[in-house]
Design a protein around this motif. Structure first.
Motif, PDB file in Angstrom:
ATOM      1  N   VAL A 183       0.868  -1.183   0.000  1.00  0.00           N
ATOM      2  CA  VAL A 183       0.000   0.000   0.000  1.00  0.00           C
ATOM      3  C   VAL A 183       0.904   1.232   0.000  1.00  0.00           C
ATOM      4  CG1 VAL A 183      -1.948  -1.096   1.167  1.00  0.00           C
ATOM      5  CG2 VAL A 183      -0.153  -0.013   2.518  1.00  0.00           C
ATOM      6  N   GLY A 184       0.307   2.405  -0.176  1.00  0.00           N
ATOM      7  CA  GLY A 184       1.117   3.610  -0.188  1.00  0.00           C
ATOM      8  C   GLY A 184       0.323   4.863   0.108  1.00  0.00           C
ATOM      9  N   SER A 185       1.053   5.958   0.294  1.00  0.00           N
ATOM     10  CA  SER A 185       0.476   7.277   0.523  1.00  0.00           C
ATOM     11  C   SER A 185       1.135   8.273  -0.419  1.00  0.00           C
ATOM     12  CB  SER A 185       0.696   7.737   1.973  1.00  0.00           C
ATOM     13  OG  SER A 185       0.061   6.870   2.884  1.00  0.00           O
ATOM     14  N   ILE A 186       0.318   9.182  -0.996  1.00  0.00           N
ATOM     15  CA  ILE A 186       0.794  10.159  -1.970  1.00  0.00           C
ATOM     16  C   ILE A 186       0.629  11.563  -1.385  1.00  0.00           C
ATOM     17  CG2 ILE A 186       0.479  11.059  -4.318  1.00  0.00           C
ATOM     18  CD1 ILE A 186      -0.991   8.374  -4.921  1.00  0.00           C
ATOM     19  N   PHE A 187       1.547  12.466  -1.704  1.00  0.00           N
ATOM     20  CA  PHE A 187       1.377  13.849  -1.282  1.00  0.00           C
ATOM     21  C   PHE A 187       1.883  14.791  -2.376  1.00  0.00           C
ATOM     22  CE2 PHE A 187       5.610  12.681   0.195  1.00  0.00           C
ATOM     23  CZ  PHE A 187       6.391  13.766  -0.177  1.00  0.00           C
TER      24      PHE A 187
END
Length: 225
Positions: A9-13
């Motif tokens: 999974v991941g997080s984007i900014f």
């Protein structure tokens, strides 16, 4: 579902520049991707990787669990000019528009202009699929479908930051009818079709839209983005 199945999974900014003299409200964020001053993501997988651009190239950092520090492990990441990997959810194939269907058929038949034998890889997590393309080359796509004519991914905080990263690594980000970073959102959660990857792969996909697309498949009902 990815977390439940122990998949990546991941997080984007993305960081946008506040216009001088303006107050901060919703309109502050309704800028096209050219206003991004930095973008990045964290990939949580076998290792934890932070990928970051501040407008002058892309670098990657890997978390060292012993020290709790991120180590600079990927310097000046460059996506290959072309790649064999295509990453699409082909369960939606019948709902894709004609340009995407024809493109995927060409890729699988071996008639792609890249001259490379195609390999399908789809994890179902944007950050994980994107990272695979960034490192190994190819194309990631989440096109419009009959049920989601504007696509499903969000322009402001998913597609634009990832497009900035890909462009800074020497690749491209397209809606099929134009550059993702040129599209100005009208609302915070606006969606858009998106194709990200090696410059030759994305250019070929754009050519299929040029030959087989129509106005109904353009972003915001226009051929201009």
């Amino acid at each position: 579902k990815n977390i439940d199945a122990s998949l990546p999974v991941g997080s984007i900014f993305g960081i946008y520049k506040k216009q001088p003299g303006s107050t901060v409200d919703t309109s502050t964020f309704l800028q096209d991707g050219r206003a991004l001053v930095a973008a990045g993501y964290c990939l949580f997988s076998a290792t934890t990787v932070l990928v970051l651009t501040m407008g002058s190239g892309v670098d990657g950092f890997t978390l060292d669990p012993d020290s709790g520090r991120f180590l600079h492990t990927l310097r000046d990441i460059r996506v290959p000019r072309k790649g064999s990997i295509y990453s699409f959810n082909e369960a939606n194939y019948r709902d894709f528009g004609e340009p995407v269907q024809r493109y995927l058929s060409a890729v699988k038949e071996g008639s792609s202009s890249t001259g490379m034998k195609a390999t399908a890889r789809y994890i179902g997590a944007l950050v994980a699929d994107f990272h695979n393309i960034l490192i190994n080359g190819g194309i990631y796509g989440y096109p419009a479908t009959r049920t989601n004519p504007q696509g499903k991914l969000r322009l402001l905080y998913e597609c634009a930051p990832m497009s900035m990263i890909m462009e800074q690594a020497g690749g491209a980000g397209s809606t099929g009818t134009g550059r993702v970073l040129d599209v100005r959102p009208n609302e915070i959660h606006e969606r858009t079709p998106v194709f990200l990857g090696s410059i030759e792969n994305v250019f070929e996909l754009d050519q299929f839209f040029q030959y087989y697309g129509d106005e109904s498949e353009s972003v915001n009902g226009s051929d201009e983005v």
